[in-house]
Design a protein around this motif. Sequence first.
Motif, short mmCIF file in Angstrom:
data_model
loop_
_atom_site.label_atom_id
_atom_site.label_comp_id
_atom_site.label_asym_id
_atom_site.label_seq_id
_atom_site.Cartn_x
_atom_site.Cartn_y
_atom_site.Cartn_z
N TRP A 179 0.78 -1.20 0.07
CA TRP A 179 0.02 -0.07 -0.02
C TRP A 179 0.74 1.26 0.00
O TRP A 179 0.52 2.36 -0.64
N VAL A 180 2.02 1.06 0.63
CA VAL A 180 2.76 2.62 0.82
C VAL A 180 3.64 2.56 -0.27
O VAL A 180 4.42 3.35 -0.50
N THR A 181 3.74 1.88 -1.06
CA THR A 181 4.87 1.65 -2.34
C THR A 181 4.64 2.72 -3.08
O THR A 181 3.60 3.20 -3.37
N PRO A 182 5.50 3.50 -3.53
CA PRO A 182 5.17 4.78 -4.55
C PRO A 182 4.74 4.18 -5.56
O PRO A 182 4.96 3.05 -6.24
N PRO A 183 3.91 5.13 -6.64
CA PRO A 183 3.41 4.60 -7.75
C PRO A 183 4.36 4.62 -8.84
O PRO A 183 5.48 5.13 -8.83
N GLY A 184 3.74 3.87 -9.90
CA GLY A 184 4.77 3.82 -11.06
C GLY A 184 4.60 4.95 -12.26
O GLY A 184 4.34 4.60 -13.28
N ASP A 185 4.67 6.08 -11.81
CA ASP A 185 4.58 7.45 -12.76
C ASP A 185 5.58 7.50 -13.82
O ASP A 185 6.49 6.88 -13.72
N ILE A 186 5.39 7.75 -14.94
CA ILE A 186 6.04 7.90 -15.98
C ILE A 186 6.62 9.35 -16.09
O ILE A 186 5.93 10.32 -15.88
#
Length: 171
Positions: free
Chosen positions: A143-150
């Motif tokens: 849940w606390v993992t950073p998103p995979g933003d591009i």
Amino acid sequence: SNVSQLEAAWFYPHGATGFNPIVVDDVMYALGRNASALVALDATTGKEIWIHDGLTGIITRGVNYWQSQDGKDRRLLFSINGYLQAIDARTGKSILSFGKNGIVDLREGLRRAEGTDRRVQSRTPGKVWKNLLIMGSAAGEAWVTPPGDIRAYDIPTGKRVWQFHTVPEPG
């Protein structure tokens, strides 16, 4: 019919497997020395041109090559342990004007990662388009993992130019 007559042109004993080397202008850029160094080799002879050592944690899927329009600035770009780095393709020296003292922290501007010690990395070298390096990030499953933003970074400066939020933000 002539396969039995082929001979090895050269052999590099320190190469690392699983890395995608690239060849530009008869120079091969590869991973070597216990998978912790980028090396530049003469692609015709296999002779070492330079070694940039101390890269434990470098992504093993390859590097990107970029050069300025006039050809005077030539760079290799890669990520290592949550950071983006650029080195001079001719000398193997770090480019200290890139980012802050030669590195870009991939956690900056990334929700749930900025200001933390959470691991953020791209598992691929990204893609070069004009003066931009476009790269995603390997999102985890927690849940606390950073998103995979591009994100896109300006190659000469290391500054983030734009960011696509894979999970929309409010507003």
